[in-house]
Enzyme design. Structure first.
Site, PDB file in Angstrom:
ATOM      1  N   GLU A  34      52.956  26.485  72.882  1.00  0.00           N
ATOM      2  CA  GLU A  34      51.636  26.353  73.516  1.00  0.00           C
ATOM      3  C   GLU A  34      51.847  26.200  75.028  1.00  0.00           C
ATOM      4  O   GLU A  34      52.788  25.562  75.475  1.00  0.00           O
ATOM      5  CB  GLU A  34      50.951  25.120  72.890  1.00  0.00           C
ATOM      6  CG  GLU A  34      49.843  24.475  73.675  1.00  0.00           C
ATOM      7  CD  GLU A  34      48.625  25.357  73.865  1.00  0.00           C
ATOM      8  OE1 GLU A  34      48.181  26.004  72.898  1.00  0.00           O
ATOM      9  OE2 GLU A  34      48.133  25.421  75.018  1.00  0.00           O
ATOM     10  N   ASP A  37      47.102  32.220  67.056  1.00  0.00           N
ATOM     11  CA  ASP A  37      45.686  31.885  67.261  1.00  0.00           C
ATOM     12  C   ASP A  37      45.387  31.934  68.758  1.00  0.00           C
ATOM     13  O   ASP A  37      45.139  30.910  69.391  1.00  0.00           O
ATOM     14  CB  ASP A  37      45.444  30.476  66.677  1.00  0.00           C
ATOM     15  CG  ASP A  37      43.991  30.043  66.771  1.00  0.00           C
ATOM     16  OD1 ASP A  37      43.134  30.857  67.159  1.00  0.00           O
ATOM     17  OD2 ASP A  37      43.711  28.867  66.458  1.00  0.00           O
ATOM     18  N   CYS A  91      22.188  30.024  72.178  1.00  0.00           N
ATOM     19  CA  CYS A  91      22.260  30.568  70.814  1.00  0.00           C
ATOM     20  C   CYS A  91      21.636  31.960  70.799  1.00  0.00           C
ATOM     21  O   CYS A  91      20.422  32.106  70.671  1.00  0.00           O
ATOM     22  CB  CYS A  91      21.508  29.659  69.844  1.00  0.00           C
ATOM     23  SG  CYS A  91      22.230  28.037  69.682  1.00  0.00           S
ATOM     24  N   CYS A 111      17.276  28.031  77.320  1.00  0.00           N
ATOM     25  CA  CYS A 111      18.693  27.669  77.218  1.00  0.00           C
ATOM     26  C   CYS A 111      19.577  28.903  77.141  1.00  0.00           C
ATOM     27  O   CYS A 111      20.484  29.076  77.948  1.00  0.00           O
ATOM     28  CB  CYS A 111      18.883  26.767  76.006  1.00  0.00           C
ATOM     29  SG  CYS A 111      20.576  26.558  75.485  1.00  0.00           S
ATOM     30  N   CYS A 165      13.319  25.602  67.676  1.00  0.00           N
ATOM     31  CA  CYS A 165      13.985  25.104  68.875  1.00  0.00           C
ATOM     32  C   CYS A 165      13.100  25.297  70.098  1.00  0.00           C
ATOM     33  O   CYS A 165      12.825  26.421  70.502  1.00  0.00           O
ATOM     34  CB  CYS A 165      15.307  25.829  69.086  1.00  0.00           C
ATOM     35  SG  CYS A 165      16.081  25.325  70.640  1.00  0.00           S
ATOM     36  N   CYS A 186      39.238  34.576  67.598  1.00  0.00           N
ATOM     37  CA  CYS A 186      37.840  34.222  67.878  1.00  0.00           C
ATOM     38  C   CYS A 186      37.130  35.391  68.556  1.00  0.00           C
ATOM     39  O   CYS A 186      36.016  35.238  69.040  1.00  0.00           O
ATOM     40  CB  CYS A 186      37.765  32.954  68.719  1.00  0.00           C
ATOM     41  SG  CYS A 186      38.715  33.039  70.222  1.00  0.00           S
TER      42      CYS A 186
END
Ligand code: SAH
Length: 391
Positions: A273, A321, A26, A23, A17, A348
């Site tokens: 929600e 979630d 990642c 950037c 990359c 997450c």
């Protein structure tokens, strides 16, 4: 003679990359994918291993070009018009033509749009002067349907040479199925504005997950890694262990994807929600799929559960979630009052997950299974699915 100073081969994206250092998106690029999975496994064991054995993280077979939602910011520098991503934690654009985690077709379309801007003498938007035309491009691709939506985010509703621009874009990319102009005339770091004008096609795309079709509009929340979404949802469904009669609460349900997939094997599903747009999409999607045993409510999940508990309602299974901040005691204490047999927690963020699991354990639940799933290769994020059962 062998070169002793040679560093061990790095097979992560960092190797291939060109934007890696600039950037910063990642975080784990300097590791091979195998090392990344190991790193994530250890992170999950450190945070969650005290509750239950952490299963081996499920990784991707092909951990590149997995993002089906791609966003590019447009601006100008001394080289001319640039498009790319904001440098991590800054508002500086790193010019990028092709990103190793983004869908390649989406990246190609963004480059075409940048070239067309020049030939149509259209200017990128200047955020300081609040002048110019194009602010961002958002592309969403239906992985299973192949449908592609291009959203051109502009600083005002004026679109000079609109028809010819659209025709030129479609001529170069006939695979585009819809084009939307989104007007964002505010001084804001949010990408999308309120107003959508459909310029070509239906103004949305559709994609499928297992046997269901979902409509994705420019502003809808939809998981960005379709391949791993099926793995994640598949685990969540497996852990719910539904037999056809259960009442299921899908909390923090977004556009209702998990609840709708569960509806086939549940008696009844109730989705809750906070975001009204997402609930509108959820209701539409349920109708589109002919699902009759599902209801959606726009509410804070905590408030909703408190009301349910007060009304003496019951639930057999709760699937939750929440966003990265995790859940709250208001919500969890009402879950405890409703006393479902099983709680499936999709998270997450393993840090807030650990905090919330501690609460459930103190209040009558056992952690039975923990399955990490790598939804975001090369970044430090890791998703987990957890099964809790009533003691
Ligand atoms: N389960 C969905 C969405 C998960 S994202 C899916 O897989 O697609 C988390 C969702 O929680 C978002 O849609 C967000 O709008 C919603 N949310 C955040 N805080 C909330 C709250 N207090 N009450 C209800 N929903 C909330």
């Amino acid at each position: 003679m062998e070169n002793k100073t040679k560093k061990p081969a790095r097979l992560g994206l960092g190797n291939g990359c060109p934007y890696y250092k600039k950037c910063g998106g990642c975080h784990l690029q300097n590791m091979t994918y195998k090392e990344q999975l190991k790193y994530k496994q250890i992170k999950c064991i450190k945070l969650l291993g005290k509750f239950c054995r952490v299963k081996e993280v499920i990784g991707m077979e092909e951990p590149t070009h997995y993002r089906c939602k791609v966003q590019a910011a447009f601006s100008k520098d001394k080289t001319g018009i640039i498009s790319g991503v904001y440098q991590s934690s800054t508002h500086k654009i790193v010019p990028i033509d092709s990103c190793l985690i983004e869908d390649s077709k989406a990246d190609e379309i963004i480059v075409t749009i940048r070239k067309l801007l020049k030939s149509f003498k259209l200017k990128p938007f200047d955020e300081n002067a609040m002048t110019g035309f194009l602010r961002h491009v958002l592309i969403r691709k239906g992985y299973y349907t192949g449908q592609i939506m291009v959203v051109l985010v502009t600083g005002s509703s004026v679109f000079p040479s609109k028809r010819s621009f659209i025709n030129a874009l479609l001529q170069r990319h006939p695979e585009i199925t819809t084009i939307v102009q989104n007007v964002n005339n505010k001084f804001t770091s949010l990408v999308l504005g309120e107003q959508n004008i459909t310029l070509y096609g239906e103004g949305y795309i559709e994609d499928t997950i297992f046997n269901k079709v979902f409509r994705i509009s420019p502003r809808s929340f939809y998981q960005v890694n379709p391949v791993m979404t099926t793995v994640l949802y598949g685990k969540a469904l497996e852990y719910m262990e539904l037999s056809g009669t259960e009442t299921v609460i899908d909390a923090y349900c977004g556009t209702g994807t998990i609840g709708m997939l569960a509806s086939d094997t549940a008696g009844k599903v109730i989705g809750v929600e906070l975001n009204a747009d997402a609930v509108r999409d959820a209701k539409f999607n349920a109708k589109q799929n002919g699902i009759e045993n599902i209801e959606f409510y726009t509410a804070d999940a905590g408030d909703f559960m408190v009301d349910m508990a007060k009304a003496g309602e019951r639930a057999d299974v709760v699937i939750m979630d929440p966003p990265r901040a995790g859940s709250d005691e208001r919500f969890m204490s009402s879950v405890v009052t409703l006393s479902p047999k099983r709680v499936v927690y999709v998270s997450c963020n393993p840090e807030t997950l650990a905090r919330d699991l501690r609460y459930f354990i103190k209040n009558g639940y056992n952690v039975k299974k923990i399955q990490p799933v790598d939804m975001f290769p090369h970044t430090s994020h890791i998703e987990s699915v957890v099964l809790l059962t009533r003691k």
